[in-house]
Design a protein around this motif. Structure first.
Motif, PDB file in Angstrom:
ATOM      1  N   LEU A   5     -24.828 -21.080  85.427  1.00  0.00           N
ATOM      2  CA  LEU A   5     -25.797 -21.502  84.563  1.00  0.00           C
ATOM      3  C   LEU A   5     -27.198 -20.991  84.961  1.00  0.00           C
ATOM      4  O   LEU A   5     -27.905 -20.561  84.382  1.00  0.00           O
ATOM      5  CB  LEU A   5     -25.803 -23.062  84.450  1.00  0.00           C
ATOM      6  CG  LEU A   5     -26.886 -23.767  83.684  1.00  0.00           C
ATOM      7  CD1 LEU A   5     -26.682 -23.162  82.066  1.00  0.00           C
ATOM      8  CD2 LEU A   5     -26.625 -25.175  83.640  1.00  0.00           C
ATOM      9  N   ASP A   6     -27.589 -21.424  86.158  1.00  0.00           N
ATOM     10  CA  ASP A   6     -28.867 -21.007  86.823  1.00  0.00           C
ATOM     11  C   ASP A   6     -29.040 -19.235  86.716  1.00  0.00           C
ATOM     12  O   ASP A   6     -30.091 -18.982  86.541  1.00  0.00           O
ATOM     13  CB  ASP A   6     -28.996 -21.300  88.608  1.00  0.00           C
ATOM     14  CG  ASP A   6     -28.877 -22.643  88.690  1.00  0.00           C
ATOM     15  OD1 ASP A   6     -28.960 -23.532  87.778  1.00  0.00           O
ATOM     16  OD2 ASP A   6     -28.652 -23.127  89.762  1.00  0.00           O
ATOM     17  N   THR A   7     -28.212 -18.515  86.672  1.00  0.00           N
ATOM     18  CA  THR A   7     -28.133 -17.033  86.719  1.00  0.00           C
ATOM     19  C   THR A   7     -28.608 -16.998  85.291  1.00  0.00           C
ATOM     20  O   THR A   7     -29.363 -16.053  84.813  1.00  0.00           O
ATOM     21  CB  THR A   7     -26.857 -16.308  86.929  1.00  0.00           C
ATOM     22  OG1 THR A   7     -26.619 -16.698  88.340  1.00  0.00           O
ATOM     23  CG2 THR A   7     -27.064 -14.986  86.619  1.00  0.00           C
ATOM     24  N   MET A   8     -27.878 -17.539  84.146  1.00  0.00           N
ATOM     25  CA  MET A   8     -28.371 -17.232  82.747  1.00  0.00           C
ATOM     26  C   MET A   8     -29.629 -17.892  82.214  1.00  0.00           C
ATOM     27  O   MET A   8     -30.431 -17.224  81.631  1.00  0.00           O
ATOM     28  CB  MET A   8     -27.049 -18.104  81.902  1.00  0.00           C
ATOM     29  CG  MET A   8     -27.593 -18.017  80.398  1.00  0.00           C
ATOM     30  SD  MET A   8     -27.513 -16.253  79.930  1.00  0.00           S
ATOM     31  CE  MET A   8     -25.735 -15.931  80.092  1.00  0.00           C
ATOM     32  N   VAL A   9     -30.023 -18.869  83.221  1.00  0.00           N
ATOM     33  CA  VAL A   9     -31.484 -19.370  82.832  1.00  0.00           C
ATOM     34  C   VAL A   9     -32.422 -18.643  83.311  1.00  0.00           C
ATOM     35  O   VAL A   9     -33.464 -18.135  82.488  1.00  0.00           O
ATOM     36  CB  VAL A   9     -31.514 -20.817  83.633  1.00  0.00           C
ATOM     37  CG1 VAL A   9     -33.071 -21.204  83.444  1.00  0.00           C
ATOM     38  CG2 VAL A   9     -30.846 -21.874  82.841  1.00  0.00           C
ATOM     39  N   ASP A  10     -32.332 -17.733  84.437  1.00  0.00           N
ATOM     40  CA  ASP A  10     -33.009 -16.835  85.141  1.00  0.00           C
ATOM     41  C   ASP A  10     -33.147 -15.626  84.199  1.00  0.00           C
ATOM     42  O   ASP A  10     -34.058 -15.064  84.167  1.00  0.00           O
ATOM     43  CB  ASP A  10     -32.714 -16.564  86.618  1.00  0.00           C
ATOM     44  CG  ASP A  10     -33.083 -17.651  87.541  1.00  0.00           C
ATOM     45  OD1 ASP A  10     -33.649 -18.560  87.146  1.00  0.00           O
ATOM     46  OD2 ASP A  10     -32.288 -17.786  88.536  1.00  0.00           O
ATOM     47  N   THR A  11     -32.018 -15.257  83.802  1.00  0.00           N
ATOM     48  CA  THR A  11     -32.010 -13.976  82.873  1.00  0.00           C
ATOM     49  C   THR A  11     -32.929 -14.461  81.228  1.00  0.00           C
ATOM     50  O   THR A  11     -33.443 -13.427  81.097  1.00  0.00           O
ATOM     51  CB  THR A  11     -30.386 -13.631  82.662  1.00  0.00           C
ATOM     52  OG1 THR A  11     -29.757 -13.406  83.836  1.00  0.00           O
ATOM     53  CG2 THR A  11     -30.510 -12.502  81.792  1.00  0.00           C
ATOM     54  N   LEU A  12     -32.493 -15.438  81.019  1.00  0.00           N
ATOM     55  CA  LEU A  12     -33.414 -15.927  79.789  1.00  0.00           C
ATOM     56  C   LEU A  12     -34.483 -15.732  79.923  1.00  0.00           C
ATOM     57  O   LEU A  12     -35.571 -15.424  79.078  1.00  0.00           O
ATOM     58  CB  LEU A  12     -32.713 -17.071  79.172  1.00  0.00           C
ATOM     59  CG  LEU A  12     -31.314 -16.882  78.417  1.00  0.00           C
ATOM     60  CD1 LEU A  12     -30.754 -18.365  78.279  1.00  0.00           C
ATOM     61  CD2 LEU A  12     -30.947 -16.272  77.231  1.00  0.00           C
ATOM     62  N   GLU A  57     -35.755  -7.505  88.599  1.00  0.00           N
ATOM     63  CA  GLU A  57     -35.394  -8.532  89.905  1.00  0.00           C
ATOM     64  C   GLU A  57     -34.084  -9.361  88.733  1.00  0.00           C
ATOM     65  O   GLU A  57     -33.149 -10.019  89.387  1.00  0.00           O
ATOM     66  CB  GLU A  57     -36.441  -9.607  89.962  1.00  0.00           C
ATOM     67  CG  GLU A  57     -37.520  -8.808  90.717  1.00  0.00           C
ATOM     68  CD  GLU A  57     -38.804  -9.829  91.124  1.00  0.00           C
ATOM     69  OE1 GLU A  57     -38.897 -10.787  90.447  1.00  0.00           O
ATOM     70  OE2 GLU A  57     -39.618  -9.274  91.849  1.00  0.00           O
ATOM     71  N   ALA A  58     -34.339  -9.587  87.443  1.00  0.00           N
ATOM     72  CA  ALA A  58     -33.061 -10.316  86.657  1.00  0.00           C
ATOM     73  C   ALA A  58     -32.008  -9.285  86.506  1.00  0.00           C
ATOM     74  O   ALA A  58     -30.943  -9.791  85.908  1.00  0.00           O
ATOM     75  CB  ALA A  58     -33.637 -10.611  85.356  1.00  0.00           C
ATOM     76  N   GLY A  59     -32.198  -7.985  86.949  1.00  0.00           N
ATOM     77  CA  GLY A  59     -30.841  -7.262  86.694  1.00  0.00           C
ATOM     78  C   GLY A  59     -30.614  -6.570  85.430  1.00  0.00           C
ATOM     79  O   GLY A  59     -29.663  -6.068  84.975  1.00  0.00           O
ATOM     80  N   LEU A  60     -31.737  -6.677  84.419  1.00  0.00           N
ATOM     81  CA  LEU A  60     -31.438  -6.292  82.974  1.00  0.00           C
ATOM     82  C   LEU A  60     -31.776  -4.561  82.824  1.00  0.00           C
ATOM     83  O   LEU A  60     -31.347  -4.199  82.131  1.00  0.00           O
ATOM     84  CB  LEU A  60     -32.559  -7.339  82.234  1.00  0.00           C
ATOM     85  CG  LEU A  60     -32.357  -8.596  82.052  1.00  0.00           C
ATOM     86  CD1 LEU A  60     -33.202  -9.169  81.221  1.00  0.00           C
ATOM     87  CD2 LEU A  60     -30.875  -8.719  81.391  1.00  0.00           C
TER      88      LEU A  60
END
Length: 340
Positions: A5-12, A57-60
């Motif tokens: 969940l934390d990873t998805m929030v940071d990505t969004l 930093e988000a890996g996108l």
């Protein structure tokens, strides 16, 4: 793979800003420099660089150096790439600002094509002379397509990509294509050709065929088209290419059969005057590949002073545990709403 969940929030959070969404929409159409993005977005370089840093930093997205230029692209991760493509698919053509961005992107790509045309005009006579000695390229391309087959696969790598032609003809089959070449001029040509063909699932970058800047065990198909004869150590190039294959992946080589046209060595920097089937088979074996097929194309009109083109197909000897080409969605894809 489930996403925390934390990873998805940071990505969004990284994507949830209008300029960064615009950048992702642009990079979904191909690799761009900071200067390209500054010109398209109409923003200062420090501001654009800040947005790029957050997306990195988000890996996108990913970054690679080509001489003094830094290019940015969508991430090599299938998960991140699929996430971004789904994210931007709903805004293409639906927003006036994005439409203006795409118009400016088209202008940037036209400049690339102009540079490519200039390079071609300066070197066309040399290339046309060599082409006149062997079977037309289209015949070899048709044989390549037949040999590889119609089954889709995950990833392709073209070593010594040149004009990017193989990335173009195989683009309907792979999800991600990468071309490597040492020449910045040829990379300009390749980018222009891919842009012109509307191919967004392939990228090209500068690199050495003996140390390609890509991950190992990552490609279903690796191609080396008319490159080996320029190398002082073709066996090493084949070994390096084999290390990049996934289990049961395929390596396709196109080059010349043995010949005695010394002027190609003297005037065109050919270090090897062709290769025999035995030579290629031995090198395949040393690299852990099985020789699966070979084809031969006589020179135009049976010209005895011409060049015979050879095509060799090798397959990685390791067993394929799971076939990713059967997956409609990668196992590690981002999925909003899933948690670890």
């Amino acid at each position: 793979m489930h996403v925390a969940l934390d990873t998805m929030v940071d990505t969004l959070k990284a994507a949830a800003e209008s300029s960064r969404l615009r950048i992702l929409a642009l990079l979904s159409r191909g690799d761009l420099t900071v200067s390209d993005l500054t010109e398209i977005l109409g923003q200062s370089q420090p501001r654009v660089s800040r947005h790029l840093k957050l997306l990195l930093e988000a890996g996108l997205i990913g970054r690679y150096q080509e001489g003094s230029w830094a290019f940015f692209r969508l991430s090599d991760s299938d998960a991140a790439r699929d996430f971004v493509l789904r994210l931007v698919s709903g805004i293409r053509g639906a927003d006036p600002q994005v439409e203006r961005d795409l118009e400016r992107l088209a202008a940037v790509k036209r400049k690339r094509q102009d540079r490519a045309a200039e390079y071609f005009s300066e070197n066309a006579a040399s290339w046309d002379h060599i082409r006149s000695l062997h079977v037309p390229d289209r015949a070899v391309e048709a044989a390549l397509l037949k040999l590889v087959g119609k089954r889709p696969f995950q990833s392709m790598l073209d070593l010594g990509t040149g004009t990017g032609r193989l990335l173009e003809i195989f683009s309907p089959l792979y999800r991600r294509g990468v071309g490597i070449d040492m020449s910045r001029e040829m990379l300009t040509v390749a980018r222009a050709n891919l842009d012109k063909a509307g191919i967004s699932n392939a990228q090209v970058r500068q690199g050495d065929i003996f140390a390609p800047p890509v991950e190992r065990d990552a490609f279903d198909l690796v191609t080396i088209h008319q490159v080996l004869h320029y190398l002082d150590d073709p066996a090493r190039a084949i070994r390096e290419a084999a290390r990049l294959l996934r289990p049961a992946g395929r390596l396709v080589i196109v080059d010349f059969a043995p010949h005695a046209l010394e002027f190609l060595r003297d005037q065109h920097a050919h270090m090897r005057l062709g290769f025999s089937d035995r030579q290629i088979a031995d090198w395949f074996s040393e690299a852990g590949l099985d020789m699966e097929d070979s084809k031969e194309f006589e020179p135009r009109g049976g010209n005895e002073a011409g060049l015979t083109v050879k095509l060799w197909l090798g397959r990685d000897q390791r067993m394929l545990i799971a076939d990713p080409s059967n997956d409609t969605q990668p196992a590690n894809a981002y999925s909003i709403g899933e948690t670890a």
